[in-house]
Design a protein around this motif. Structure first.
Motif, PDB file in Angstrom:
ATOM      1  N   ASP A   1      58.706  48.767  14.511  1.00  0.00           N
ATOM      2  CA  ASP A   1      57.603  47.803  14.502  1.00  0.00           C
ATOM      3  C   ASP A   1      56.307  48.429  15.008  1.00  0.00           C
ATOM      4  O   ASP A   1      55.224  48.157  14.480  1.00  0.00           O
ATOM      5  CB  ASP A   1      57.970  46.584  15.364  1.00  0.00           C
ATOM      6  N   ILE A   2      56.403  49.262  16.036  1.00  0.00           N
ATOM      7  CA  ILE A   2      55.193  49.931  16.539  1.00  0.00           C
ATOM      8  C   ILE A   2      54.576  50.773  15.423  1.00  0.00           C
ATOM      9  O   ILE A   2      53.365  50.749  15.191  1.00  0.00           O
ATOM     10  CB  ILE A   2      55.532  50.815  17.765  1.00  0.00           C
ATOM     11  N   ALA A   3      55.438  51.511  14.707  1.00  0.00           N
ATOM     12  CA  ALA A   3      54.934  52.374  13.628  1.00  0.00           C
ATOM     13  C   ALA A   3      54.272  51.539  12.541  1.00  0.00           C
ATOM     14  O   ALA A   3      53.171  51.863  12.058  1.00  0.00           O
ATOM     15  CB  ALA A   3      56.086  53.201  13.050  1.00  0.00           C
TER      16      ALA A   3
ATOM     17  N   GLU B   1      58.605  47.988  25.361  1.00  0.00           N
ATOM     18  CA  GLU B   1      57.746  48.768  24.461  1.00  0.00           C
ATOM     19  C   GLU B   1      56.947  49.837  25.206  1.00  0.00           C
ATOM     20  O   GLU B   1      56.626  50.874  24.650  1.00  0.00           O
ATOM     21  CB  GLU B   1      56.764  47.856  23.716  1.00  0.00           C
ATOM     22  N   GLN B   2      56.624  49.547  26.473  1.00  0.00           N
ATOM     23  CA  GLN B   2      55.807  50.514  27.224  1.00  0.00           C
ATOM     24  C   GLN B   2      56.516  51.873  27.326  1.00  0.00           C
ATOM     25  O   GLN B   2      55.909  52.925  27.177  1.00  0.00           O
ATOM     26  CB  GLN B   2      55.489  49.986  28.624  1.00  0.00           C
TER      27      GLN B   2
ATOM     28  N   ALA C   1      62.177  48.138  17.673  1.00  0.00           N
ATOM     29  CA  ALA C   1      60.888  48.130  18.380  1.00  0.00           C
ATOM     30  C   ALA C   1      60.045  49.346  17.959  1.00  0.00           C
ATOM     31  O   ALA C   1      58.832  49.224  17.723  1.00  0.00           O
ATOM     32  CB  ALA C   1      61.118  48.145  19.889  1.00  0.00           C
ATOM     33  N   LEU C   2      60.686  50.493  17.831  1.00  0.00           N
ATOM     34  CA  LEU C   2      59.974  51.704  17.406  1.00  0.00           C
ATOM     35  C   LEU C   2      59.436  51.540  15.979  1.00  0.00           C
ATOM     36  O   LEU C   2      58.289  51.876  15.684  1.00  0.00           O
ATOM     37  CB  LEU C   2      60.932  52.902  17.459  1.00  0.00           C
TER      38      LEU C   2
ATOM     39  N   LEU D   1      56.123  53.647  24.067  1.00  0.00           N
ATOM     40  CA  LEU D   1      54.773  54.208  23.874  1.00  0.00           C
ATOM     41  C   LEU D   1      54.609  55.497  24.674  1.00  0.00           C
ATOM     42  O   LEU D   1      54.062  56.481  24.175  1.00  0.00           O
ATOM     43  CB  LEU D   1      53.705  53.190  24.293  1.00  0.00           C
ATOM     44  N   GLN D   2      55.081  55.462  25.898  1.00  0.00           N
ATOM     45  CA  GLN D   2      54.965  56.662  26.725  1.00  0.00           C
ATOM     46  C   GLN D   2      55.853  57.782  26.183  1.00  0.00           C
ATOM     47  O   GLN D   2      55.499  58.953  26.258  1.00  0.00           O
ATOM     48  CB  GLN D   2      55.323  56.330  28.179  1.00  0.00           C
ATOM     49  N   TYR D   3      56.978  57.389  25.620  1.00  0.00           N
ATOM     50  CA  TYR D   3      57.865  58.380  25.005  1.00  0.00           C
ATOM     51  C   TYR D   3      57.161  59.042  23.815  1.00  0.00           C
ATOM     52  O   TYR D   3      57.162  60.264  23.674  1.00  0.00           O
ATOM     53  CB  TYR D   3      59.147  57.679  24.564  1.00  0.00           C
ATOM     54  N   LEU D   4      56.519  58.209  22.975  1.00  0.00           N
ATOM     55  CA  LEU D   4      55.816  58.758  21.815  1.00  0.00           C
ATOM     56  C   LEU D   4      54.650  59.648  22.241  1.00  0.00           C
ATOM     57  O   LEU D   4      54.322  60.621  21.568  1.00  0.00           O
ATOM     58  CB  LEU D   4      55.296  57.615  20.920  1.00  0.00           C
ATOM     59  N   ASP D   5      54.005  59.287  23.343  1.00  0.00           N
ATOM     60  CA  ASP D   5      52.870  60.082  23.838  1.00  0.00           C
ATOM     61  C   ASP D   5      53.335  61.296  24.643  1.00  0.00           C
ATOM     62  O   ASP D   5      52.514  62.077  25.115  1.00  0.00           O
ATOM     63  CB  ASP D   5      51.967  59.220  24.729  1.00  0.00           C
ATOM     64  N   GLU D   6      54.651  61.416  24.823  1.00  0.00           N
ATOM     65  CA  GLU D   6      55.239  62.522  25.602  1.00  0.00           C
ATOM     66  C   GLU D   6      54.685  62.564  27.024  1.00  0.00           C
ATOM     67  O   GLU D   6      54.351  63.622  27.548  1.00  0.00           O
ATOM     68  CB  GLU D   6      55.016  63.856  24.884  1.00  0.00           C
ATOM     69  N   THR D   7      54.563  61.366  27.630  1.00  0.00           N
ATOM     70  CA  THR D   7      54.079  61.322  29.013  1.00  0.00           C
ATOM     71  C   THR D   7      55.161  60.854  29.980  1.00  0.00           C
ATOM     72  O   THR D   7      54.870  60.578  31.141  1.00  0.00           O
ATOM     73  CB  THR D   7      52.858  60.368  29.131  1.00  0.00           C
TER      74      THR D   7
ATOM     75  N   ALA E   1      50.928  50.162  13.718  1.00  0.00           N
ATOM     76  CA  ALA E   1      49.883  51.186  13.789  1.00  0.00           C
ATOM     77  C   ALA E   1      49.300  51.449  12.407  1.00  0.00           C
ATOM     78  O   ALA E   1      48.072  51.468  12.227  1.00  0.00           O
ATOM     79  CB  ALA E   1      50.457  52.479  14.382  1.00  0.00           C
TER      80      ALA E   1
END
Lengths: 479, 177
Positions: free
Chosen positions: A43-45, A8-9, A40-41, A12-18, A48
């Motif tokens: 579920d994160i959505a 998942e990490q 997983a994506l 998350l970093q992908y979504l934050d564009e980092t 949130a």
């Protein structure tokens, strides 16, 4: 069961564009090829938005978020800091440095069926004058309904007819007109924080002006009566400034030229054209057939008048006068409205219209009931010829004198009975010459009124310079 | 073929509220905006003239509309996209669409229970990130942690919530630590 090995990490970093380009490409590929990554994506959505919903609706069991680094401060010190902040904010507010602490707009006038949906999803259909609206959507649900909202700085916004306006929770001066008609009288705004009105096809930045906006399915018609508005067309990001006494259409077609045109001349004559659905505000447009011309069929609309428990079903057809016209259509003493249409059975029918002041701004709605006893059907067709003087204002606020007002929409409605109402043509006819054959004094009065209409039309083409001397403010008008 | 009444459409949209908002969140990354978008979807569904004939048509339209509204919102805020491939968004939306409203509702209901059982500090971290809209760097500053540590903790919380939901839906009774 989904694959627990998915990281998942990385997501998350992908979504934050980092993420660096290498890992980013790997995540991108995984999301396309690996269902576990997508689950997983997903579920994160979900986590949130559900968490945010719990916080928003107050179902949270814990107190509001507080910085852990401040937890250790003594209570007395925290209160002192809070009081100091309050004092500073208050001083800044008094001195105008913050523009004041803004609250949501307040309802100052309303009529007909209106509904407020707050950001928590709670729906309120019993709005009253004085209600403060914060974060949500105000819907004006029927042809004869409207609401005027007033902001802390005196700016006023009116929606009327079938319209939907979202009010931002965070930025009090950010509005979204999703559909319908809006008239705004905006007090001078800070250049760094103008009022912003979003529509599906354009963004409007307003620094202090009087404007009208009509939003259709694929276009926004902006009329600037005073001041200046910066319009951004969303389809291509093109920006243009619209000066006073000009209008502009921003559509979804990026190939159309985006140039403000001078506000057109006035006319006292108008006829609907149902060759397509351009002018349809509500109802179902029916194309011409072998035997029948193009027409507008009334469609059902549930309607619960404010303060009433019973919901009625309106069968409603609304046509815009302004949407496809190059000239402002002005009402004159002695004008008549002719409505031709069809119905399957005779039933009481209401005909109504919406007006604006000559230089912009909502000026009221007027209607008349044509009783069933007075309707004659010939082969299923009817014709009403209605004198303007016979229309009654829906609200006492608006004077019944209509001379010089701009005609914006016309509607026809039956209540509860689906009688197959169809509008074939709606016309505004200029005064007949015979109307003038009255006493000399009456003629002088009418001549002066006509002169006033002409004068008003001249003023439309000139930018107003002094807002304080406006004649078209509904609150100060004493006609 | 019979069509869905306004009440049916409204009921269906409300049952799928969290999933439609989640689809909008994948585009905007902002939970408040996603909620606004969901409300706009409802208004549009109730005022549009085209009728729906099957449940799938309502939801398919709703997911597409939510995504378009999200893209409009991004453009209005000067961004072209959030970097997520449209194909991925399509595939994720498909996974929501293939799930029945009842199954989705059960999963979200379980998620609410799981969130309510999170330890205070964990809940606070998620609240800052997703409700108050702070990015992970700002959360790290507030909690006096390194950025990587925050990513680790938030991702672990997501994984725990997922396991908790799956366990509850499967009636195994596992709760997040």
């Amino acid at each position: 069961m989904t694959d627990p090995r998915w990281d998942e990490q990385l997501l998350l970093q992908y979504l934050d564009e980092t993420l660096e380009p290498g890992p980013r490409d790997r995540v991108q590929r995984a999301l396309q090829d690996d269902e576990a990554a997508r689950v997983a994506l997903r579920d994160i959505a979900e986590q949130a938005v559900v968490l945010a919903d719990l916080e928003r609706t107050g179902e949270s069991r814990s107190e509001p978020s507080r910085s852990p680094s401040k937890r250790g401060l003594p209570v007395v010190l925290r209160r002192a800091i809070a009081l100091t902040i309050l004092g500073v904010v208050g001083w800044l507010s008094v001195t105008g440095l913050t523009g004041g602490i803004e609250t949501g707009p307040r309802i100052t006038e309303l009529n007909g069926s209106l509904q407020w949906t707050g950001s928590s999803g709670r729906v309120d259909g019993d709005l009253v004058v004085g209600d403060v609206l914060q974060g949500g959507t105000l819907d004006s649900l029927s042809a004869n309904s409207w609401a005027t909202l007033e902001f802390d700085d005196g700016s006023r916004v009116t929606i009327s007819g079938k319209s939907s306006l979202a009010v931002s929770a965070e930025r009090r001066k950010e509005l979204h007109l999703w559909d319908g008609a809006l008239s705004a009288d905006i007090a001078p705004q800070s250049e760094v924080r103008p009022m912003v009105i979003h529509t599906p096809t354009a963004d409007l930045e307003v620094l202090g002006t009087q404007l009208n906006v009509d939003v259709g399915a694929s276009s926004t018609l902006l009329n600037v009566n005073e001041g200046r508005v910066r319009l951004t067309r969303l389809v291509d990001g093109q920006v243009v400034e619209v000066p006073a006494a000009h209008q502009l259409v921003a559509s979804v077609d990026g190939n159309e030229p985006l140039e403000p045109a001078p506000r057109p001349n006035v006319t006292g004559k108008w006829a609907s054209r149902f060759i397509d659905d351009t002018s349809v505000v509500f109802g179902k447009w029916l194309p011409a057939s072998l035997w029948l011309p193009g027409r507008l069929r009334a469609t059902p609309l549930p309607h619960r008048p404010c303060g009433k428990k019973k919901t009625v079903v309106l069968h409603l057809a609304v046509v815009a006068v302004s949407r496809d016209e190059s000239a402002a259509v002005i009402l004159r003493r002695g004008s008549t409205i002719r409505v031709r249409g069809r119905m399957d059975a005779i039933f009481d029918t209401k005909i109504g219209f919406t007006t604006h002041w000559p230089r912009g701004g909502f000026a009221g709605k007027f209607e008349i009931v044509v009783p069933a006893a007075e309707i004659r059907l010939v082969d299923g067709e009817f014709e009403f010829v209605l004198e303007l003087a016979d229309f009654k204002s829906i609200s006492k606020k608006f004077d019944s004198s209509l001379t010089g007002m701009e005609l914006r929409q016309v509607w026809a409605v039956t209540v509860d009975e689906p009688v197959g109402l169809e509008l074939v043509q709606v016309e505004l006819l200029p005064p007949q010459e015979t109307v003038r054959s009255k006493g000399w004094w009456q003629s002088v009065v009418e001549w002066m009124e006509d002169w006033w209409v002409e004068w008003a039309s001249f003023e439309i083409a000139e930018p107003a310079t002094d807002r304080s001397t406006r004649q078209d403010d509904p609150n100060t008008e004493s006609r | 073929m019979s069509t869905f009444s306004e009440q049916d459409v409204l009921r269906l949209l409300m049952q799928s509220r969290d999933r439609i908002s989640a689809a909008a969140w994948l585009v905007t990354g902002d939970t408040q905006v996603s909620e606004d978008i969901f409300q706009n979807v409802v208004v549009k569904a109730l005022t549009r003239e085209v009728s729906f004939e099957v449940e799938g048509a309502v939801l398919s339209w709703a997911f597409i509309t939510a995504r378009r509204e999200g893209i409009d919102w991004l453009r209005r805020h000067g961004r072209e996209s959030n970097g997520l491939d449209p194909v991925v968004l399509d595939l994720v939306s498909q996974s929501w669409l293939t799930e029945s409203a009842r199954d989705g509702g059960e999963r979200v209901s379980a998620l609410r229970e799981c969130l309510d059982r999170l330890p205070d500090e964990s809940r606070q971290m998620l609240r800052m990130r997703y409700y108050e809209g702070y990015n992970c760097g700002e959360v790290a500053e507030t909690f006096r942690l390194g950025l990587n540590a925050v990513y680790k903790r938030v991702s672990r919380l997501h994984a725990q919530l997922r396991q908790c939901v799956e366990s509850r839906v499967g009636r195994m009774g596992v709760e997040p630590s």
